[in-house]
Design a protein around this motif. Structure first.
Motif, short mmCIF file in Angstrom:
data_model
loop_
_atom_site.label_atom_id
_atom_site.label_comp_id
_atom_site.label_asym_id
_atom_site.label_seq_id
_atom_site.Cartn_x
_atom_site.Cartn_y
_atom_site.Cartn_z
N MET A 1 55.15 -36.90 -5.08
CA MET A 1 54.28 -37.70 -4.22
C MET A 1 54.77 -39.14 -4.22
O MET A 1 55.11 -39.68 -5.26
N GLY A 151 39.87 -33.15 -1.17
CA GLY A 151 41.15 -32.68 -1.66
C GLY A 151 42.20 -32.59 -0.57
O GLY A 151 41.96 -32.97 0.57
N MET A 152 43.34 -32.06 -0.95
CA MET A 152 44.45 -31.88 -0.02
C MET A 152 44.55 -30.41 0.38
O MET A 152 44.18 -29.52 -0.39
N ALA A 154 45.64 -26.89 0.65
CA ALA A 154 46.49 -25.99 -0.12
C ALA A 154 46.81 -24.74 0.69
O ALA A 154 47.87 -24.13 0.54
N ARG A 182 37.94 -27.71 -8.82
CA ARG A 182 38.63 -28.66 -7.93
C ARG A 182 38.97 -28.05 -6.58
O ARG A 182 39.56 -28.72 -5.74
N LYS A 183 38.60 -26.78 -6.37
CA LYS A 183 38.90 -26.10 -5.11
C LYS A 183 37.66 -26.04 -4.21
O LYS A 183 36.56 -25.79 -4.68
N VAL A 206 42.34 -28.61 -2.48
CA VAL A 206 42.38 -28.82 -3.92
C VAL A 206 42.42 -30.31 -4.22
O VAL A 206 43.26 -31.05 -3.69
N MET A 207 41.50 -30.74 -5.07
CA MET A 207 41.51 -32.13 -5.50
C MET A 207 42.55 -32.29 -6.61
O MET A 207 42.47 -31.62 -7.64
N PRO A 208 43.55 -33.17 -6.42
CA PRO A 208 44.55 -33.39 -7.46
C PRO A 208 43.90 -33.93 -8.73
O PRO A 208 42.80 -34.52 -8.69
N GLN A 209 44.57 -33.76 -9.84
CA GLN A 209 44.05 -34.23 -11.12
C GLN A 209 43.77 -35.73 -11.09
O GLN A 209 42.75 -36.20 -11.57
N ARG A 210 44.71 -36.46 -10.49
CA ARG A 210 44.53 -37.91 -10.40
C ARG A 210 44.51 -38.22 -8.91
O ARG A 210 45.53 -38.24 -8.25
N PHE A 211 43.31 -38.45 -8.40
CA PHE A 211 43.15 -38.54 -6.95
C PHE A 211 42.52 -39.86 -6.58
O PHE A 211 41.38 -40.15 -6.95
#
Length: 216
Positions: A1, A151-152, A154, A182-183, A206-211
Motif C-alpha cells: 500500500m 473496509g476495502m 475484498a 472485520r468483514k 474487509v477493514m484492514p488492521q490499521r485503517f
C-alpha cells in the motif's frame, strides 16, 4: 500500500467553484464525444482546451482534496472529512464521475438516483458493464461503512440481468447483510425506471488492521 499523502481540506466556497468547473468539463466531454463540427473547428477547440489545461496545471495539488465537515470526532478530538469530493462515482469535483448523489437512511440503506450519458456507453444505447460495477462497488462500500465497520473491497460479484439504459433515471440501492469481525457483507441493485433490476451485486469488505479512513 502506498504512503498516505497529506490532503488539502476545502471550504464550501472552494468546493462550489471547483464543482462548477468539473460540471463544465463533464459537459465538454459529452460535447466532444457527440460533436459534428469539422476537423478545423475541432483542432481550434483542442488548442483552446490545451491552453485552459495549462492554466489549471500551473498550480497542482499532490492528491485530490477532501471537503472538511463542520463536525468533531469527539473520541479522537480531531476534525473528520465529510466526503471524498474527488471520488470517481460520487465526487462533484471529479469530471469522470456521473456523479451519483447518494443518501444513507436511518436503517442503513444506501440509495440514489442517477442518469448515465453517452460517455458511459458500452453496447449501443446501454451503459458499459464496468461502469455499473464501479457504481455498485461504491454504493456497497457505503452500505458496509454504515455499519460502523468501513473496509476495502475484498470480493465483488455481479449478475447482469438485462442491459442498463442510458439517458434515463436509474435507481441504485444497497444494504449490508451481516458483519463478521472485520468483514462486512452487502448486497445491492441497479434498477431501470420501470422498476426492473438490471444489475445485482454482492460484496465482501474487509477493514484492514490499521485503517485510516475518511467517510465515503
Amino acid at each position: 500500500m502506498g504512503a498516505l499523502v497529506e490532503r488539502d481540506l476545502l471550504g464550501e466556497d472552494d468546493v462550489a467553484a471547483l464543482a462548477g468547473l468539473a460540471a463544465r468539463v463533464r459537459g465538454l466531454a459529452g460535447a466532444a464525444l457527440l460533436t459534428g463540427v469539422g476537423a478545423g473547428e475541432a483542432a481550434a477547440v483542442a488548442r483552446e482546451v490545451e491552453a485552459l489545461t495549462a492554466r489549471l496545471a500551473a498550480r497542482r495539488r499532490t492528491a485530490p482534496p477532501f471537503a472538511a465537515s463542520g463536525g468533531i470526532d469527539t473520541a479522537a478530538g480531531e476534525r473528520r472529512m465529510d466526503r471524498q469530493v474527488g471520488n470517481p462515482v460520487t465526487g462533484p469535483l471529479n469530471p469522470v464521475a456521473p456523479p451519483v448523489d447518494l443518501e444513507v437512511t436511518s436503517d442503513g440503506i444506501v440509495r440514489g438516483e442517477f442518469t448515465l450519458g453517452p460517455v458511459y456507453e458500452g453496447p449501443p444505447s446501454y451503459a458499459h458493464g464496468g461502469v455499473s460495477a464501479m457504481v455498485l462497488d461504491q454504493v456497497l462500500g457505503m452500505a458496509a461503512a454504515a455499519t460502523g465497520t468501513p473496509g476495502m473491497t475484498a470480493n465483488l460479484e455481479l449478475r447482469y440481468r438485462r442491459p442498463t439504459p442510458l439517458g434515463v433515471p436509474l435507481l441504485v440501492e444497497a444494504k449490508a447483510s451481516r458483519v463478521e469481525g472485520r468483514k462486512v457483507y452487502a448486497a445491492g441493485t441497479i434498477a431501470a425506471p420501470d422498476g426492473r433490476v438490471t444489475v445485482e451485486a454482492t460484496a465482501m469488505f474487509v477493514m484492514p488492521q490499521r485503517f485510516v479512513v475518511s467517510k465515503y
